[in-house]
Scaffold this active site. Structure first.
Site, short mmCIF file in Angstrom:
data_model
loop_
_atom_site.label_atom_id
_atom_site.label_comp_id
_atom_site.label_asym_id
_atom_site.label_seq_id
_atom_site.Cartn_x
_atom_site.Cartn_y
_atom_site.Cartn_z
N GLU A 87 18.80 28.51 -13.28
CA GLU A 87 18.58 28.77 -11.85
C GLU A 87 17.71 30.00 -11.64
OE1 GLU A 87 19.06 30.35 -7.85
OE2 GLU A 87 19.72 31.31 -9.71
N ASP A 135 23.27 30.99 -16.23
CA ASP A 135 22.16 31.84 -16.66
C ASP A 135 22.07 33.05 -15.75
OD1 ASP A 135 21.09 30.12 -14.49
OD2 ASP A 135 19.20 31.13 -14.93
#
Length: 454
Positions: free
Chosen positions: A156, A92
């Site tokens: 994250e 991500d």
């Protein structure tokens, strides 16, 4: 960095690595469906899973984590009796911010001035490619000498804790003898660096309400309590005149005793405008690695274009507080919340919502794995010795792993050196750093296996 078989193999693999990174960067994998469709993250997760299967990983799985995102797991068995190493990255990314400020499309890998540009190239899609390169080089030079677990996180950057909660519920899944977190970076290009500390973080949204609805500023302004003005005053209370963070009860005078960050180098790296001063007191290293730092990362308010002459009834802001090692993020959250409630002016109604949190982390750099890493860096970066620095960013998973596996050694390396401009526009990665750190990781795995065999 020539002459070593691992180095030569990695160099030959770089064109493939560039093509793969371009494919991965093309996914707009921001883990916030309000920004990009969830399908973008799902596509990136599938890409990572397919890459692991191609490399012979077993038990490859897309793990549905409690925050609604997916992390990707795979296991590559090594020789009998070999130690197990966990390799971490995340797919991500941060939103691209103002796409018009990018010199090339943020989700299209573009080579320019010797660097590869695109969102996630350094943070941290490039980290996953680094792991692949290291493993491929070892396969081509006698085989991977350890068992390898790979975990690639899907949220994250949001700090929503999905993988932490999943790991806690499945404590055997990520167990390893040592863990390599591929999400930090060298102090600067060409200087091999391990990260010894990470600041934790807490993320809060605060809303102020003062009126039932907006009012005409000519008719009511001057006596009607303006929620936007109240918010400005409240946010100003979080900093002293010199810019230091001032949250009631939060210690903010700790000193950093390791590698220092010269002020002129920091000004250059941060692209501070001429004549503009730095904020805070103490050394730069004190301020960015050892002390709390508050940042207002967003405010909901009328845009200048189209604004009407109104007294605002409500205002909302999102606040990030970085928490240094030695402090507890839970306690920092309580102190920041209490500060916001206490300092709102004019009796404004205050509501505070926590939207993210992670604890700070400190590594034990005296452990045997760090000796293996230092030896690897000495080969990958001829003439350079491994350095240790702090990092102001947060990787909440580190503390979860340290708690779950107290005997595991945790090392932090990666591609996010200052020129990478992670989280900003025009993020990029140095292909030379990707190559050298892939060599480093491959040699580390070999060194580490040998040290465990003694």
């Amino acid at each position: 960095m020539t002459g070593h078989p691992i180095s030569e193999t990695v160099a030959s693999l770089m064109p493939r690595a560039k093509a793969e990174l371009a494919e991965l960067v093309a996914f707009q994998s921001v883990a916030d469906p309000a920004v990009f469709p969830k399908s973008e993250c799902e596509g990136a997760a599938e890409w990572v899973a397919a890459a692991l299967r191609t490399e012979g990983f077993q038990d490859v799985a897309l793990l549905d984590t409690p925050d609604g995102t997916q992390s990707v797991y795979g296991f590559l068995p090594g020789p009998a009796g070999a130690p197990t190493v966990l390799l971490y990255a995340h797919y991500d990314v941060q939103p691209p911010l103002d796409e018009s400020a990018w010199l090339s499309p943020p989700f299209e890998l573009t080579e320019r001035d010797g660097r590869w540009f695109g969102r996630g190239t350094a943070d941290c899609k490039g980290g996953f490619i680094m792991h692949l390169l290291a493993l491929r080089a070892l396969k081509a030079d006698g085989g991977v000498p350890v068992s390898v677990k790979v975990i690639v996180e899907g949220s994250e950057e949001q700090g929503t804790g999905g993988l932490e909660r999943y790991a806690e519920a499945h404590p055997g899944l990520l167990a390893a003898d040592t863990i390599v977190i591929g999400d930090t970076g060298n102090f600067r290009v060409g200087l091999p660096t391990v990260t010894s500390t990470l600041r934790g973080m807490t993320m809060l949204r605060v809303q102020l309400d003062t009126l039932e609805g907006n009012l005409h500023s000519g008719q009511f302004g001057g006596a009607a309590p303006d929620a936007l003005a109240a918010m400005i005053q409240l946010l100003a209370s979080l900093r002293a005149e010199d810019g230091s963070t001032t949250v009631d009860g939060l210690t903010a005078d700790t000193e950093w005793d390791g590698l220092q960050y010269p002020e002129e180098e920091f000004r250059k790296d941060a692209k501070v405008l001429d004549g503009v001063g730095l904020i805070g007191t103490g050394t730069v290293a004190d301020r960015i690695w050892a002390r709390p730092a508050v940042t207002v990362i967003g405010i909901d308010c009328p845009a200048v274009v189209g604004a009407t002459p109104s007294v605002q009834a409500s205002a909302r802001a999102q606040i990030s507080l970085r928490v240094p090692p030695g402090q507890n993020a839970d306690e920092a959250t309580k102190l920041l919340t209490a500060h916001l409630l206490a300092h709102a002016p004019w009796g404004a109604r205050v509501s505070v919502e926590q939207v993210g949190q992670g604890q700070p982390f400190r590594a034990d750099i005296t452990s045997p794995a760090y000796t293996a890493m230092a030896d690897a860096m000495r080969v990958a970066y001829p003439g350079q010795e491994m350095q240790s620095s702090g990092m102001g960013g947060s990787i909440p998973l580190c503390n979860t792993l340290a708690e779950l596996y107290p005997d595991a050694e945790i090392l932090l390396i990666g591609l996010s050196e200052p020129e990478a401009q992670i989280h900003a526009v025009n993020e990029s990665v140095s292909p030379e750093e990707l190559e050298r750190l892939s060599v480093t990781e491959a040699l580390f795995l070999r060194n580490y296996a040998a040290s465990k065999a003694l």
